[in-house]
Design an enzyme around this catalytic site. Structure first.
Site, PDB file in Angstrom:
ATOM      1  N   GLY A  33       0.824  -1.204   0.000  1.00  0.00           N
ATOM      2  CA  GLY A  33       0.000   0.000   0.000  1.00  0.00           C
ATOM      3  C   GLY A  33       0.855   1.250   0.000  1.00  0.00           C
ATOM      4  O   GLY A  33       0.340   2.348  -0.024  1.00  0.00           O
ATOM      5  N   CYS A  34       2.177   1.068   0.060  1.00  0.00           N
ATOM      6  CA  CYS A  34       3.108   2.193  -0.012  1.00  0.00           C
ATOM      7  C   CYS A  34       3.746   2.194  -1.400  1.00  0.00           C
ATOM      8  O   CYS A  34       4.063   1.133  -1.929  1.00  0.00           O
ATOM      9  CB  CYS A  34       4.214   2.045   1.038  1.00  0.00           C
ATOM     10  N   GLU A  35       3.937   3.366  -1.961  1.00  0.00           N
ATOM     11  CA  GLU A  35       4.606   3.447  -3.258  1.00  0.00           C
ATOM     12  C   GLU A  35       6.076   3.068  -3.140  1.00  0.00           C
ATOM     13  O   GLU A  35       6.647   2.471  -4.024  1.00  0.00           O
ATOM     14  CB  GLU A  35       4.477   4.854  -3.841  1.00  0.00           C
TER      15      GLU A  35
END
Length: 135
Positions: free
Chosen positions: A50-52
């Site tokens: 969910g983190c780039e």
């Protein structure tokens, strides 16, 4: 709810910065405080999705309190992780569940500078912390 000592220290340090440039420099310095993760800990099992950017999170139970370690491949994100860890360090599970991420970053004067993708990523980290605390 009272703030953990590390969170009080972060709040005092960031409150003393008059602008974003100073806060950004301070974030970089706080990111250097993160306890390094071993290569064997930088695995998909510990990765926060969910983190780039790449973010790894490890939880340890110490008595009744939780201790988290985290790292990222992105320098600014390491600083954001450091102040997030300061906010949640040693909290019992019930208090971790009630941490308000937006309020915390507002208190630090950082919320307005967080892009939607960074905010989403930090929310994913906090959500993963809560999941790990519940297991």
């Amino acid at each position: 709810m009272s703030l953990p000592p590390a969170a009080q220290q972060a709040l005092a340090a960031f409150s003393a910065c008059p602008g974003w440039e100073q806060r950004a420099r301070l974030l970089m310095q706080w990111g250097e405080r993160l306890e390094p993760l071993r290569e064997t800990e930088r695995v998909d099992e510990h990765r926060v999705h969910g983190c780039e950017s790449l973010v790894w999170l490890i939880a340890e139970q110490r008595g009744e309190h939780l201790h988290f370690r985290a790292s990222s491949d992105a320098r600014l994100l390491r600083g954001l992780l450091a102040v997030l860890l300061a906010r949640v360090e040693g909290l019992p599970r019930a208090e971790l569940a009630s941490v308000d991420l937006v309020d915390w970053f507002n208190q630090l004067g950082l919320q307005r500078q967080l892009s939607p993708s960074r905010s989403n990523g930090l929310n994913a980290v906090l959500q993963r912390m809560r999941e790990l605390a519940g297991s």
